[in-house]
Design an enzyme around this catalytic site. Structure first.
Site: not given
Ligand code: AMP
Length: 280
Positions: A187, A35-37, A147, A30, A149-150, A33
């Site tokens: 967030r 470091e997780g992304h 990730g 979403m 994370k979710d 971005l």
């Molecule tokens: P989002 O933009 O929050 O929808 O996340 C997109 C992707 O990045 C999803 O697969 C999340 O699980 C992954 N993601 C978000 N935050 C992290 C994190 N801290 N560590 C690993 N993956 C993450």
């Protein structure tokens, strides 16, 4: 690097790559971005000839009182991170590119979606499954990266891919954290300095749970109670849920006697944060 909002043009580009025999990885996000992304993107770049990153704040996965309108966006910074990471194409559709005015087809998964976030966010996973399906049909990936994370989302997507016989490998990637333990999240930007400190209760509770399991505790209720007590001691924190479920079918489970997921959603002020650990 190509930046494209039109789903048909993205599909044409991917088809051209496939004609050349190239493999394609997809990282759905979403945006905003971090470091997780980037950890997902880096892995995708390593494992595929071409990588597509989608950046789309998907309206149908937000409930009416959730943060759709204020969700942070920064396409310039996101594009720079993607370009520097070796991404071939950023797909950034508008809602109207994805959903016709009379859009009426939704995917409903009714196993792993039933617990945890599925209870607190009733429309969420149908929105996720529907958009992930569309992204798969547009980007035609060989592999897609999600990730831990979710964690529930990862389990739901794996189930959907299996159930609907999709020829896509789902790659799960570990949680990336700030140096002090807070799981990275777009967030986190919502948090005031005071809330940012209070938010550490999530990762501290995760650590507590992991330590109990490491020490041989198998009673799920005892583990969850101690994690909850730690969070409840923080005045700015309000628990949505802290639960143990089986991994990865996400059923209520009270014993560490096989793979488990301990997951939580906690409000810090008005911001809902999630964190978890898995023991396989
Ligand atoms: P989002 O933009 O929050 O929808 O996340 C997109 C992707 O990045 C999803 O697969 C999340 O699980 C992954 N993601 C978000 N935050 C992290 C994190 N801290 N560590 C690993 N993956 C993450």
């Amino acid at each position: 690097m190509i930046i494209e909002h039109d789903p048909n043009k993205v599909r044409e580009q991917v088809k051209a790559w496939k004609k050349e025999g190239l493999t394609v990885g997809l990282v759905p996000t979403m945006g905003y971005l971090h470091e997780g992304h980037k950890s997902l993107i880096d892995r995708a770049v390593k494992e595929n000839d071409r990588v597509v990153v989608s950046i789309f704040v998907n309206p149908i996965q937000f409930g009416p009182t959730e943060d759709l309108d204020k969700y942070p966006r920064d396409l310039n910074a996101d594009s720079k991170l993607c370009e520097e990471s070796g991404v071939s194409l950023v797909f950034n559709p508008q809602p109207s590119d994805m959903y016709a005015d009379d859009f009426s087809t939704y995917i409903k998964e009714s196993g792993p979606t039933e617990e945890l976030c599925g209870k607190s966010r009733p429309v969420h996973f149908s929105g996720v499954c529907t958009v992930v399906n569309k992204l798969f049909n547009i980007a035609l990936p060989d592999r897609a990266y999600f990730g831990q994370k979710d964690a529930q989302q990862l389990a739901v997507v794996r189930r959907m891919v299996r159930d609907l016989s999709m020829d896509i490998k789902i790659v799960g990637c570990p949680i990336v954290r700030e140096p002090d333990g807070l799981a990275k999240s777009s967030r986190n930007i919502y948090l005031s300095p005071e809330e940012r400190k209070a938010a550490l209760v999530l990762s501290r509770a995760v650590k507590k749970g992991q330590e109990l399991v490491d020490a041989g505790e198998t009673d799920g209720d005892k583990i969850i109670d101690q994690m909850k007590a730690l969070i409840e001691a923080e005045p700015l924190a309000k628990i949505d849920y802290v639960e143990m479920v089986s991994w990865d079918d996400i059923k209520v489970h009270h014993k560490v006697d096989g793979p488990i997921l301990c997951a939580m959603a906690v409000f810090i002020g008005n911001t809902r944060l999630i964190d978890n650990f898995i023991r396989e």
